[in-house]
Write a protein that holds these residues in place. Structure first.
Motif, PDB file in Angstrom:
ATOM      1  N   GLY A  26      -4.032  -1.837  16.865  1.00  0.00           N
ATOM      2  CA  GLY A  26      -3.029  -2.305  15.921  1.00  0.00           C
ATOM      3  C   GLY A  26      -3.519  -2.271  14.492  1.00  0.00           C
ATOM      4  N   PRO A  27      -2.651  -2.711  13.578  1.00  0.00           N
ATOM      5  CA  PRO A  27      -3.007  -2.659  12.159  1.00  0.00           C
ATOM      6  C   PRO A  27      -4.073  -3.677  11.781  1.00  0.00           C
ATOM      7  CG  PRO A  27      -0.924  -3.783  12.460  1.00  0.00           C
ATOM      8  CD  PRO A  27      -1.325  -3.267  13.803  1.00  0.00           C
ATOM      9  N   SER A  28      -4.692  -3.430  10.648  1.00  0.00           N
ATOM     10  CA  SER A  28      -5.692  -4.357  10.108  1.00  0.00           C
ATOM     11  C   SER A  28      -5.037  -5.660   9.683  1.00  0.00           C
ATOM     12  CB  SER A  28      -6.380  -3.744   8.885  1.00  0.00           C
ATOM     13  OG  SER A  28      -7.019  -2.553   9.222  1.00  0.00           O
ATOM     14  N   PHE A  29      -5.826  -6.720   9.677  1.00  0.00           N
ATOM     15  CA  PHE A  29      -5.326  -7.975   9.130  1.00  0.00           C
ATOM     16  C   PHE A  29      -5.896  -8.161   7.732  1.00  0.00           C
ATOM     17  CE2 PHE A  29      -9.268  -9.405  11.156  1.00  0.00           C
ATOM     18  CZ  PHE A  29      -9.809 -10.250  10.209  1.00  0.00           C
ATOM     19  N   ARG A  30      -5.174  -8.893   6.917  1.00  0.00           N
ATOM     20  CA  ARG A  30      -5.601  -9.177   5.547  1.00  0.00           C
ATOM     21  C   ARG A  30      -5.944 -10.652   5.432  1.00  0.00           C
ATOM     22  NH1 ARG A  30      -3.077  -5.705   1.121  1.00  0.00           N
ATOM     23  NH2 ARG A  30      -2.517  -3.819   2.225  1.00  0.00           N
ATOM     24  N   ASP A  31      -7.170 -10.939   5.031  1.00  0.00           N
ATOM     25  CA  ASP A  31      -7.550 -12.323   4.768  1.00  0.00           C
ATOM     26  C   ASP A  31      -7.790 -12.525   3.267  1.00  0.00           C
ATOM     27  OD1 ASP A  31      -9.875 -10.880   4.570  1.00  0.00           O
ATOM     28  OD2 ASP A  31     -11.061 -12.198   5.858  1.00  0.00           O
ATOM     29  N   ILE A  32      -7.121 -11.657   2.484  1.00  0.00           N
ATOM     30  CA  ILE A  32      -7.247 -11.696   1.023  1.00  0.00           C
ATOM     31  C   ILE A  32      -5.872 -11.572   0.388  1.00  0.00           C
ATOM     32  CG2 ILE A  32      -9.575 -10.736   0.893  1.00  0.00           C
ATOM     33  CD1 ILE A  32      -8.168  -7.993   0.348  1.00  0.00           C
ATOM     34  N   ASN A  33      -5.780 -12.020  -0.841  1.00  0.00           N
ATOM     35  CA  ASN A  33      -4.611 -11.779  -1.683  1.00  0.00           C
ATOM     36  C   ASN A  33      -5.026 -10.771  -2.742  1.00  0.00           C
ATOM     37  OD1 ASN A  33      -2.937 -13.680  -0.402  1.00  0.00           O
ATOM     38  ND2 ASN A  33      -3.867 -15.322  -1.578  1.00  0.00           N
ATOM     39  N   VAL A  34      -4.198  -9.783  -2.982  1.00  0.00           N
ATOM     40  CA  VAL A  34      -4.505  -8.741  -3.968  1.00  0.00           C
ATOM     41  C   VAL A  34      -3.673  -9.003  -5.209  1.00  0.00           C
ATOM     42  CG1 VAL A  34      -4.460  -6.269  -4.437  1.00  0.00           C
ATOM     43  CG2 VAL A  34      -4.989  -7.093  -2.137  1.00  0.00           C
ATOM     44  N   LYS A  35      -4.339  -9.009  -6.364  1.00  0.00           N
ATOM     45  CA  LYS A  35      -3.672  -9.180  -7.651  1.00  0.00           C
ATOM     46  C   LYS A  35      -4.007  -7.987  -8.539  1.00  0.00           C
ATOM     47  CE  LYS A  35      -5.801 -12.964  -8.384  1.00  0.00           C
ATOM     48  NZ  LYS A  35      -6.388 -14.168  -8.920  1.00  0.00           N
ATOM     49  N   LEU A  36      -3.014  -7.517  -9.266  1.00  0.00           N
ATOM     50  CA  LEU A  36      -3.221  -6.427 -10.210  1.00  0.00           C
ATOM     51  C   LEU A  36      -3.170  -6.977 -11.626  1.00  0.00           C
ATOM     52  CD1 LEU A  36      -0.907  -3.732  -8.600  1.00  0.00           C
ATOM     53  CD2 LEU A  36      -3.396  -3.871  -8.466  1.00  0.00           C
ATOM     54  N   GLY A  37      -4.069  -6.484 -12.449  1.00  0.00           N
ATOM     55  CA  GLY A  37      -4.076  -6.908 -13.849  1.00  0.00           C
ATOM     56  C   GLY A  37      -4.874  -5.939 -14.696  1.00  0.00           C
ATOM     57  N   ASN A  38      -4.289  -5.468 -15.783  1.00  0.00           N
ATOM     58  CA  ASN A  38      -4.961  -4.555 -16.710  1.00  0.00           C
ATOM     59  C   ASN A  38      -5.605  -3.364 -15.995  1.00  0.00           C
ATOM     60  OD1 ASN A  38      -4.261  -6.159 -18.865  1.00  0.00           O
ATOM     61  ND2 ASN A  38      -6.131  -7.376 -18.746  1.00  0.00           N
ATOM     62  N   ASN A  39      -4.831  -2.728 -15.146  1.00  0.00           N
ATOM     63  CA  ASN A  39      -5.282  -1.551 -14.403  1.00  0.00           C
ATOM     64  C   ASN A  39      -6.453  -1.830 -13.463  1.00  0.00           C
ATOM     65  OD1 ASN A  39      -3.341   0.101 -15.555  1.00  0.00           O
ATOM     66  ND2 ASN A  39      -4.639   0.487 -17.347  1.00  0.00           N
ATOM     67  N   HIS A  40      -6.642  -3.089 -13.093  1.00  0.00           N
ATOM     68  CA  HIS A  40      -7.697  -3.454 -12.147  1.00  0.00           C
ATOM     69  C   HIS A  40      -7.077  -4.231 -10.996  1.00  0.00           C
ATOM     70  CE1 HIS A  40     -11.067  -2.157 -14.585  1.00  0.00           C
ATOM     71  NE2 HIS A  40     -10.499  -2.726 -15.635  1.00  0.00           N
ATOM     72  N   GLU A  41      -7.700  -4.107  -9.860  1.00  0.00           N
ATOM     73  CA  GLU A  41      -7.250  -4.839  -8.689  1.00  0.00           C
ATOM     74  C   GLU A  41      -8.267  -5.945  -8.402  1.00  0.00           C
ATOM     75  OE1 GLU A  41      -7.367  -3.428  -4.313  1.00  0.00           O
ATOM     76  OE2 GLU A  41      -5.500  -2.679  -5.174  1.00  0.00           O
ATOM     77  N   PHE A  42      -7.782  -7.159  -8.175  1.00  0.00           N
ATOM     78  CA  PHE A  42      -8.645  -8.294  -7.876  1.00  0.00           C
ATOM     79  C   PHE A  42      -8.246  -8.861  -6.523  1.00  0.00           C
ATOM     80  CE2 PHE A  42      -8.211  -8.017 -12.462  1.00  0.00           C
ATOM     81  CZ  PHE A  42      -9.535  -7.998 -12.868  1.00  0.00           C
ATOM     82  N   THR A  43      -9.219  -9.319  -5.776  1.00  0.00           N
ATOM     83  CA  THR A  43      -8.918  -9.916  -4.480  1.00  0.00           C
ATOM     84  C   THR A  43      -9.511 -11.312  -4.410  1.00  0.00           C
ATOM     85  OG1 THR A  43     -10.908  -8.949  -3.504  1.00  0.00           O
ATOM     86  CG2 THR A  43      -8.874  -7.689  -3.305  1.00  0.00           C
ATOM     87  N   THR A  53      -5.311 -13.389  11.490  1.00  0.00           N
ATOM     88  CA  THR A  53      -6.618 -13.457  10.829  1.00  0.00           C
ATOM     89  C   THR A  53      -7.735 -13.879  11.774  1.00  0.00           C
ATOM     90  OG1 THR A  53      -6.242 -15.708  10.058  1.00  0.00           O
ATOM     91  CG2 THR A  53      -5.625 -13.920   8.563  1.00  0.00           C
ATOM     92  N   CYS A  54      -7.400 -14.275  12.997  1.00  0.00           N
ATOM     93  CA  CYS A  54      -8.415 -14.658  13.976  1.00  0.00           C
ATOM     94  C   CYS A  54      -8.771 -13.515  14.920  1.00  0.00           C
ATOM     95  CB  CYS A  54      -7.958 -15.892  14.763  1.00  0.00           C
ATOM     96  SG  CYS A  54      -7.984 -17.387  13.774  1.00  0.00           S
ATOM     97  N   ARG A  55      -8.455 -12.301  14.506  1.00  0.00           N
ATOM     98  CA  ARG A  55      -8.874 -11.135  15.283  1.00  0.00           C
ATOM     99  C   ARG A  55     -10.313 -10.793  14.928  1.00  0.00           C
ATOM    100  NH1 ARG A  55      -5.121  -6.387  14.599  1.00  0.00           N
ATOM    101  NH2 ARG A  55      -6.028  -5.737  16.569  1.00  0.00           N
ATOM    102  N   ARG A  56     -10.930  -9.954  15.741  1.00  0.00           N
ATOM    103  CA  ARG A  56     -12.309  -9.552  15.484  1.00  0.00           C
ATOM    104  C   ARG A  56     -12.421  -8.903  14.110  1.00  0.00           C
ATOM    105  NH1 ARG A  56     -14.197  -5.624  19.336  1.00  0.00           N
ATOM    106  NH2 ARG A  56     -16.159  -5.904  18.253  1.00  0.00           N
ATOM    107  N   ALA A  57     -13.578  -9.046  13.496  1.00  0.00           N
ATOM    108  CA  ALA A  57     -13.804  -8.558  12.136  1.00  0.00           C
ATOM    109  C   ALA A  57     -13.637  -7.050  12.025  1.00  0.00           C
ATOM    110  CB  ALA A  57     -15.182  -8.975  11.641  1.00  0.00           C
ATOM    111  N   ILE A  58     -13.759  -6.329  13.110  1.00  0.00           N
ATOM    112  CA  ILE A  58     -13.577  -4.875  13.061  1.00  0.00           C
ATOM    113  C   ILE A  58     -12.156  -4.516  12.617  1.00  0.00           C
ATOM    114  CG2 ILE A  58     -12.881  -4.590  15.482  1.00  0.00           C
ATOM    115  CD1 ILE A  58     -14.640  -2.044  15.498  1.00  0.00           C
ATOM    116  N   TYR A  59     -11.203  -5.436  12.784  1.00  0.00           N
ATOM    117  CA  TYR A  59      -9.818  -5.198  12.386  1.00  0.00           C
ATOM    118  C   TYR A  59      -9.513  -5.736  10.983  1.00  0.00           C
ATOM    119  CZ  TYR A  59      -9.215  -4.063  17.281  1.00  0.00           C
ATOM    120  OH  TYR A  59      -9.331  -3.495  18.512  1.00  0.00           O
ATOM    121  N   ARG A  60     -10.515  -6.192  10.274  1.00  0.00           N
ATOM    122  CA  ARG A  60     -10.317  -6.743   8.935  1.00  0.00           C
ATOM    123  C   ARG A  60     -10.125  -5.617   7.921  1.00  0.00           C
ATOM    124  NH1 ARG A  60     -13.628  -8.044   4.496  1.00  0.00           N
ATOM    125  NH2 ARG A  60     -12.771  -9.798   3.349  1.00  0.00           N
ATOM    126  N   LEU A  61      -9.142  -5.772   7.021  1.00  0.00           N
ATOM    127  CA  LEU A  61      -8.937  -4.819   5.940  1.00  0.00           C
ATOM    128  C   LEU A  61     -10.059  -5.026   4.924  1.00  0.00           C
ATOM    129  CD1 LEU A  61      -7.017  -2.788   4.405  1.00  0.00           C
ATOM    130  CD2 LEU A  61      -6.268  -4.814   3.163  1.00  0.00           C
TER     131      LEU A  61
END
Length: 170
Positions: A26-43, A53-61
């Motif tokens: 299945g798809p990866s899980f996200r345990d982060i929030n992504v923010k865009l600012g001044n042409n940069h991406e912050f997590t 989010t309680c799946r094995r770390a191999i499925y982590r984005l």
């Protein structure tokens, strides 16, 4: 002896706590929030604790623009840089991260809930069996009883996550 890598520690805490989602694929899980600012991406970690989010770390984005503080402290490589070999350090920051990270604290609460209600001696023995695969010694049992009485079972479970027996393989 070898210390578990960061992802292995994370997965082991989930497994012992009973929260590990064992779904494969299945798809990866996200345990982060992504923010865009001044042409940069912050997590930033979102500290969500749910079935995804309680799946094995191999499925982590793995976001290249940032990492997770707990995994970073346990020597997970920076995702924005190629690393042919992982660093292997032992630092006080690792123990502090395991004791103070929201993920660790939630795993400890779930671990304590998994053990359930009952006499403290039975709870402590169950915690040792689940986390360390052995019975506590008489001295460990006495010290653990005092600790559980003063600090609570969830804090004791958090301490077990920080023991060498939990973090190292022989």
């Amino acid at each position: 002896m070898r210390r578990l890598e960061g992802e292995e520690v994370r997965d082991a805490m989930l497994a012992v706590s009973g929260a590990l989602n064992r779904r494969v694929g299945g798809p990866s899980f996200r345990d982060i929030n992504v923010k865009l600012g001044n042409n940069h991406e912050f997590t930033d970690p979102n500290n969500e604790f749910n079935e995804d989010t309680c799946r094995r770390a191999i499925y982590r984005l793995w976001a290249r623009s940032g990492s997770h503080p707990l995994l970073e402290s346990l020597d997970c490589p920076d995702p924005s840089v190629m690393a042919p070999r992982r660093n292997r350090t032992i630092t006080p920051l690792q123990a502090l991260s395991l004791l103070n990270n929201p993920f660790s604290e939630e795993c400890a609460r779930r671990f304590a809930a998994r053990i359930g209600e009952g006499h403290p001696v039975g709870q402590i023995a169950a915690a040792y069996r689940l986390a360390l695969l052995r019975e506590p010694t008489e001295e460990e049992l006495k010290l653990a009883q005092d600790f559980v009485r003063d600090e609570g079972l969830a804090q004791f479970c958090l301490v077990l996550f920080n023991t060498n027996e939990f973090l190292y393989l022989r």
